[in-house]
Design a protein around this motif. Structure first.
Motif, PDB file in Angstrom:
ATOM      1  N   GLN A  68     -20.442 -31.449 -31.763  1.00 24.98           N
ATOM      2  CA  GLN A  68     -20.165 -32.707 -31.062  1.00 24.98           C
ATOM      3  C   GLN A  68     -19.411 -32.447 -29.758  1.00 24.98           C
ATOM      4  OE1 GLN A  68     -18.034 -35.548 -33.424  1.00 24.98           O
ATOM      5  NE2 GLN A  68     -18.210 -37.180 -31.924  1.00 24.98           N
ATOM      6  N   ALA A  69     -18.541 -31.427 -29.756  1.00 29.07           N
ATOM      7  CA  ALA A  69     -17.798 -31.121 -28.523  1.00 29.07           C
ATOM      8  C   ALA A  69     -18.734 -30.696 -27.407  1.00 29.07           C
ATOM      9  CB  ALA A  69     -16.766 -30.019 -28.802  1.00 29.07           C
ATOM     10  N   ALA A  70     -19.729 -29.862 -27.735  1.00 27.15           N
ATOM     11  CA  ALA A  70     -20.691 -29.448 -26.704  1.00 27.15           C
ATOM     12  C   ALA A  70     -21.503 -30.633 -26.209  1.00 27.15           C
ATOM     13  CB  ALA A  70     -21.618 -28.363 -27.261  1.00 27.15           C
ATOM     14  N   CYS A  71     -21.843 -31.546 -27.105  1.00 26.42           N
ATOM     15  CA  CYS A  71     -22.593 -32.743 -26.709  1.00 26.42           C
ATOM     16  C   CYS A  71     -21.774 -33.605 -25.756  1.00 26.42           C
ATOM     17  CB  CYS A  71     -22.994 -33.523 -27.957  1.00 26.42           C
ATOM     18  SG  CYS A  71     -23.844 -35.082 -27.616  1.00 26.42           S
ATOM     19  N   GLU A  72     -20.477 -33.776 -26.052  1.00 25.58           N
ATOM     20  CA  GLU A  72     -19.637 -34.622 -25.194  1.00 25.58           C
ATOM     21  C   GLU A  72     -19.442 -33.987 -23.827  1.00 25.58           C
ATOM     22  OE1 GLU A  72     -16.108 -35.181 -27.434  1.00 25.58           O
ATOM     23  OE2 GLU A  72     -16.991 -36.643 -28.824  1.00 25.58           O
ATOM     24  N   ARG A  73     -19.298 -32.679 -23.774  1.00 31.47           N
ATOM     25  CA  ARG A  73     -19.148 -32.025 -22.468  1.00 31.47           C
ATOM     26  C   ARG A  73     -20.417 -32.177 -21.622  1.00 31.47           C
ATOM     27  NH1 ARG A  73     -14.717 -28.823 -22.022  1.00 31.47           N
ATOM     28  NH2 ARG A  73     -13.613 -28.297 -23.938  1.00 31.47           N
ATOM     29  N   ALA A  74     -21.562 -32.039 -22.258  1.00 34.22           N
ATOM     30  CA  ALA A  74     -22.812 -32.202 -21.520  1.00 34.22           C
ATOM     31  C   ALA A  74     -22.988 -33.640 -21.046  1.00 34.22           C
ATOM     32  CB  ALA A  74     -23.989 -31.799 -22.409  1.00 34.22           C
ATOM     33  N   ARG A  75     -22.600 -34.602 -21.890  1.00 35.82           N
ATOM     34  CA  ARG A  75     -22.712 -35.999 -21.490  1.00 35.82           C
ATOM     35  C   ARG A  75     -21.782 -36.301 -20.321  1.00 35.82           C
ATOM     36  NH1 ARG A  75     -19.821 -39.705 -25.426  1.00 35.82           N
ATOM     37  NH2 ARG A  75     -18.150 -38.707 -24.253  1.00 35.82           N
ATOM     38  N   ASP A  76     -20.544 -35.778 -20.349  1.00 33.71           N
ATOM     39  CA  ASP A  76     -19.613 -36.016 -19.253  1.00 33.71           C
ATOM     40  C   ASP A  76     -20.105 -35.390 -17.950  1.00 33.71           C
ATOM     41  OD1 ASP A  76     -18.080 -37.286 -21.124  1.00 33.71           O
ATOM     42  OD2 ASP A  76     -16.662 -35.636 -21.405  1.00 33.71           O
ATOM     43  N   ALA A  77     -20.695 -34.199 -18.048  1.00 30.12           N
ATOM     44  CA  ALA A  77     -21.223 -33.556 -16.836  1.00 30.12           C
ATOM     45  C   ALA A  77     -22.378 -34.353 -16.252  1.00 30.12           C
ATOM     46  CB  ALA A  77     -21.668 -32.121 -17.152  1.00 30.12           C
ATOM     47  N   ARG A  78     -23.235 -34.882 -17.110  1.00 30.92           N
ATOM     48  CA  ARG A  78     -24.362 -35.676 -16.628  1.00 30.92           C
ATOM     49  C   ARG A  78     -23.876 -36.998 -16.024  1.00 30.92           C
ATOM     50  NH1 ARG A  78     -28.901 -34.392 -14.516  1.00 30.92           N
ATOM     51  NH2 ARG A  78     -29.680 -36.379 -13.797  1.00 30.92           N
ATOM     52  N   ALA A  79     -22.837 -37.600 -16.637  1.00 29.80           N
ATOM     53  CA  ALA A  79     -22.298 -38.847 -16.100  1.00 29.80           C
ATOM     54  C   ALA A  79     -21.645 -38.619 -14.739  1.00 29.80           C
ATOM     55  CB  ALA A  79     -21.291 -39.448 -17.084  1.00 29.80           C
ATOM     56  N   ALA A  80     -20.956 -37.478 -14.566  1.00 23.71           N
ATOM     57  CA  ALA A  80     -20.352 -37.176 -13.261  1.00 23.71           C
ATOM     58  C   ALA A  80     -21.419 -36.974 -12.185  1.00 23.71           C
ATOM     59  CB  ALA A  80     -19.468 -35.932 -13.380  1.00 23.71           C
ATOM     60  N   ALA A  81     -22.531 -36.334 -12.542  1.00 24.59           N
ATOM     61  CA  ALA A  81     -23.612 -36.157 -11.566  1.00 24.59           C
ATOM     62  C   ALA A  81     -24.235 -37.493 -11.188  1.00 24.59           C
ATOM     63  CB  ALA A  81     -24.679 -35.216 -12.138  1.00 24.59           C
ATOM     64  N   ASN A  82     -24.404 -38.383 -12.170  1.00 22.24           N
ATOM     65  CA  ASN A  82     -24.950 -39.708 -11.879  1.00 22.24           C
ATOM     66  C   ASN A  82     -23.999 -40.514 -11.001  1.00 22.24           C
ATOM     67  OD1 ASN A  82     -25.054 -42.844 -13.182  1.00 22.24           O
ATOM     68  ND2 ASN A  82     -26.996 -41.976 -12.497  1.00 22.24           N
ATOM     69  N   ALA A  83     -22.678 -40.282 -11.154  1.00 22.78           N
ATOM     70  CA  ALA A  83     -21.703 -41.015 -10.335  1.00 22.78           C
ATOM     71  C   ALA A  83     -21.854 -40.684  -8.856  1.00 22.78           C
ATOM     72  CB  ALA A  83     -20.289 -40.702 -10.820  1.00 22.78           C
ATOM     73  N   LYS A  84     -22.186 -39.422  -8.520  1.00 26.64           N
ATOM     74  CA  LYS A  84     -22.379 -39.057  -7.118  1.00 26.64           C
ATOM     75  C   LYS A  84     -23.566 -39.807  -6.522  1.00 26.64           C
ATOM     76  CE  LYS A  84     -20.547 -34.382  -7.724  1.00 26.64           C
ATOM     77  NZ  LYS A  84     -20.847 -32.933  -7.601  1.00 26.64           N
ATOM     78  N   VAL A  85     -24.646 -39.918  -7.296  1.00 26.29           N
ATOM     79  CA  VAL A  85     -25.830 -40.620  -6.796  1.00 26.29           C
ATOM     80  C   VAL A  85     -25.534 -42.101  -6.612  1.00 26.29           C
ATOM     81  CG1 VAL A  85     -28.236 -41.176  -7.294  1.00 26.29           C
ATOM     82  CG2 VAL A  85     -27.330 -38.930  -7.908  1.00 26.29           C
ATOM     83  N   VAL A  86     -24.861 -42.709  -7.605  1.00 29.95           N
ATOM     84  CA  VAL A  86     -24.574 -44.144  -7.543  1.00 29.95           C
ATOM     85  C   VAL A  86     -23.631 -44.447  -6.388  1.00 29.95           C
ATOM     86  CG1 VAL A  86     -23.529 -46.061  -8.798  1.00 29.95           C
ATOM     87  CG2 VAL A  86     -25.017 -44.449  -9.987  1.00 29.95           C
ATOM     88  N   GLU A  87     -22.635 -43.591  -6.173  1.00 32.31           N
ATOM     89  CA  GLU A  87     -21.674 -43.825  -5.089  1.00 32.31           C
ATOM     90  C   GLU A  87     -22.364 -43.808  -3.728  1.00 32.31           C
ATOM     91  OE1 GLU A  87     -17.547 -41.852  -3.326  1.00 32.31           O
ATOM     92  OE2 GLU A  87     -18.701 -40.846  -4.887  1.00 32.31           O
TER      93      GLU A  87
END
Length: 405
Positions: free
Chosen positions: A53-72
């Protein structure tokens, strides 16, 4: 409401699967992708699978941070553009067939290409950081249950087959004469003088004999030994966190965020007994905001290092009272009932309408118009509803450090 209902049912199904008693071998997270072409959302369940679950959460956070750059970047020109919504990590029950998974992946790739086309229309080069953020995929953690060794192949013994036509005679001794090559080269005249020889001077008539020349010995100067002195490496800054401190900060964030994530899972499980769909939708929306807040809080703890106040406070918050005390310092006294709800309905956090309308403006205000409690409420909304960029995270870290004084 209709848009949230399918995701609510999926979250409830994942929670029931996790609490059914079977061991979870694989984890995944769901994403609601925003389609810019029809302004609808697509529920993607065929995300990468992880062993923990820890690896899943880290991957999800990294993907969310990348999406934040596009949205911004897009919101600076199109404020109505919406961000993707990332759900919590859950057990992969294997309900998707191979055909369904392939179809979802193709749809997600089509959405990514449409977003990329929109970025290129905004005069961005293909190697820009925002464009490359669409292709950021974190490495997948190897599955722990897979075998480590591969069995050797089956060896089939077969008798050697020798054909008479393939046999050739061989010689043990070569009696043929070797070939000799000879070259007839003319002799070249070589003067007796070695290095330093110079031709004699002659008079115009050629009658005066040349004076004998003495042999000149040329000696090369000795080579001086050169010593190479290595330059001293610059001393590290005394305030820079070491690698050990960064790893320790990540462990602190993992322990703190994992505990709070499980609290949200319990709230979602308890909300399954509520029959009012409108209340369910509010609870689900509040839980999604809490998950976004925890994701941002993880990044702030890891970025502050072990010397920061936030990491120190998170490491010292071992009991329930310590955790609630830390949340009170960050988000105000009214957050206690909301942060650790006795009833699933209490997870819904409501603040003043003036703060809710523009939380970023309230948090940045320096005129003294808003009280410290109102600014703490604004900090909760900013961290729960946005995906801050790297510069914004630095600013939020400074605000959090100030609240913890």
């Amino acid at each position: 409401m209709r848009k949230l209902l399918p995701l609510v049912l999926l979250i409830a199904a994942s929670v029931s699967a996790q609490t059914s008693g079977r061991q979870c071998d694989l984890y995944r997270y769901r994403v609601q992708l925003y389609r810019p072409d029809n302004k609808q959302r697509f529920d993607l369940a065929a995300t990468p699978q992880f062993a923990t679950q820890a690896a899943c959460e880290r991957a999800r956070d990294a993907r969310a941070a990348a999406n934040a750059k596009v949205v911004e970047f897009i919101r600076a020109r199109q404020p109505q553009y919406e961000a993707d919504k990332f759900g919590p990590c859950e057990c992969d029950d294997g309900a998707l067939t191979a055909q369904q998974r392939e179809l979802q992946i193709r749809t997600a790739e089509e959405i990514r290409l449409r977003v990329r086309e929109r970025l290129l229309d905004m005069n961005l080069p293909t190697d820009a950081e925002v464009v490359r953020a669409l292709d950021v995929d974190p490495p997948i953690t190897p599955l722990l249950a897979t075998p480590r060794l591969v069995p050797p192949p089956n060896v089939i013994s077969a008798a050697p087959v020798t054909l008479a036509d393939d046999l050739k005679s061989t010689r043990t001794l070569d009696t043929s004469k070797p070939t000799i090559a000879a070259l007839d080269l003319p002799l070249a005249e070589v003067s007796s003088g070695a290095a330093g020889f110079s031709p004699p001077e002659q008079d115009p008539g050629g009658l005066k004999p040349a004076a004998p020349q003495s042999e000149i010995t040329v000696t090369e100067p000795p080579v001086e030994e050169q010593k190479v002195v290595a330059e001293n490496a610059p001393a590290p800054s005394p305030n820079a966190p070491t690698e050990e401190e960064m790893l320790s900060a990540q462990d602190t964030a993992e322990r703190f965020i994992s505990y709070e994530t499980q609290r949200i899972q319990n709230v979602l499980k308890a909300s399954a007994a509520i029959t009012d769909e409108e209340v369910k939708a509010k609870i689900f929306d509040a839980c999604m905001q809490r998950i976004q807040l925890l994701s941002n809080l993880r990044l702030l703890i890891e970025g502050s290092g072990m010397r920061g106040r936030l990491a120190t406070a998170a490491r010292a918050a071992e009991s329930e009272s310590d955790r609630l005390g830390l949340m009170t310092k960050l988000f105000g006294n009214e957050v206690k009932k909301h942060w650790a709800p006795q009833d699933a309905r209490d997870v819904v956090y409501e603040v003043e309408s003036e703060v809710e309308a523009a939380p970023d403006r309230v948090l940045r205000d320096s005129s003294g118009k808003y009280t410290p409690q109102q600014k703490r409420h604004a900090l909760y909304l900013v961290m729960a509803r946005t995906q801050p960029s790297e510069d914004q995270r630095l600013w939020l870290s400074a605000v959090v450090e100030e609240f913890l004084r």
